[in-house]
Design an enzyme around this catalytic site. Structure first.
Site, PDB file in Angstrom:
ATOM      1  CD  GLU A  34      -3.837  -2.682   0.743  1.00 51.25           C
ATOM      2  OE1 GLU A  34      -4.619  -3.630   0.518  1.00 51.25           O
ATOM      3  OE2 GLU A  34      -3.494  -2.330   1.884  1.00 51.25           O
ATOM      4  CG  HIS A  71      -7.761  -3.429   8.776  1.00 54.21           C
ATOM      5  ND1 HIS A  71      -7.673  -3.121  10.102  1.00 54.21           N
ATOM      6  CD2 HIS A  71      -7.139  -2.412   8.112  1.00 54.21           C
ATOM      7  CE1 HIS A  71      -7.036  -1.961  10.254  1.00 54.21           C
ATOM      8  NE2 HIS A  71      -6.695  -1.519   9.060  1.00 54.21           N
ATOM      9  CG  HIS A  82      -1.944   1.052   1.262  1.00 56.40           C
ATOM     10  ND1 HIS A  82      -3.167   0.875   1.858  1.00 56.40           N
ATOM     11  CD2 HIS A  82      -1.955   2.314   0.764  1.00 56.40           C
ATOM     12  CE1 HIS A  82      -3.894   1.977   1.734  1.00 56.40           C
ATOM     13  NE2 HIS A  82      -3.163   2.863   1.080  1.00 56.40           N
TER      14      HIS A  82
END
Length: 259
Positions: A76, A202, A45
């Site tokens: 991402e 997550h 990310h």
């Protein structure tokens, strides 16, 4: 056999490296060890401030993954910020990008903490998803566990949704655990019914992962970073990856792009 892929998020490795100017720990070395141990893919990310993953890391990992054609590279981030430029640069260099995960975080956000509001963002997302598809890249939308939103995610052109699992992780071991699992299971069923693939991520860890996979149908991929890297500090990458694969009911990589 469960066919859920494990994608390892390497942001925390980069975060530690960035505290000094020595180049250690190495993001590409971490990726290599995870892939050798059986991880199905790598996630990064790259945020605009490069506080962890940097542009050079993305290209270095792309070069590395060329030697692992049966594994996936998932990038991402917020497509309104730097994500699309990052992906375009990778593809211009003939480097692999198998999936982009669109995440609605702000530039200075501590960590991703909510999914897309498609009533607000659908028009812009539809154009960006179409661009990613034109590049030949699969698109996953980071979404809260809301069954009613799955049809809208399909309508804007998403291939998959990544269910934001922090509410489930926070409820683990409490009286709310069963209700959270039921909500995620209902959302996954709605996604599958709409024609979407289902990813999740997550705060998933070795304690809560197996129950999630057993109860939530059709999960194609989990993306795990913080807990996995914390485990690796104590156990090493090989033992950690093997432990997470056991939680998923698998000990070997699944074919590229399956599901």
């Amino acid at each position: 056999m469960n066919k859920t892929s494990l994608s390892v998020n390497l942001n925390k490795v980069a975060l530690v490296r960035n505290t000094r100017h020595l180049g250690i720990p190495s993001v590409t070395r971490a990726a290599t060890l995870c892939l050798q141990a059986g991880a199905n893919g790598i996630t990064v990310h790259p945020r605009p401030d490069e506080r962890h993953i940097r542009g050079g890391d993305v290209s270095d990992l792309g070069e590395l993954l060329k030697a692992w054609p049966d594994r996936e590279f998932n990038i991402e981030g917020n497509p309104y910020h730097n994500l699309m430029d990052c992906v375009r640069e990778q593809l211009d260099r003939k480097l692999p990008v198998h999936q982009v995960t669109f995440v609605p975080d702000s530039e200075g956000q501590f960590t991703s903490d909510h999914g897309w509001n498609l009533a607000q963002d659908a028009d812009r997302l539809r154009r960006l998803i179409a661009q990613a598809h034109a590049w030949g890249v699969r698109v996953s939308l980071f979404m809260d566990a809301d069954p009613q939103a799955m049809g809208a995610a399909k309508a804007v052109g998403a291939d998959r949704v990544e269910l934001y699992t922090e509410p489930y992780a926070a409820a683990w071991g409490t009286a709310q655990q069963a209700a959270q699992l039921a909500r995620f299971a209902e959302t996954a069923r709605a996604a599958l019914h709409a024609g979407l693939g289902v990813n999740a991520g997550h705060d998933l860890n070795r304690d809560n992962l197996s129950a999630f996979i057993q109860q939530v149908p059709g999960v194609s991929e989990v993306s795990i970073g913080h807990a996995l890297i914390a485990d690796a500090l104590e156990l090493g990458y090989t033992a950690t990856i093997q432990g997470y694969l056991r939680c998923l009911g698998s000990s070997s990589p699944r074919p590229l792009g399956e599901g």
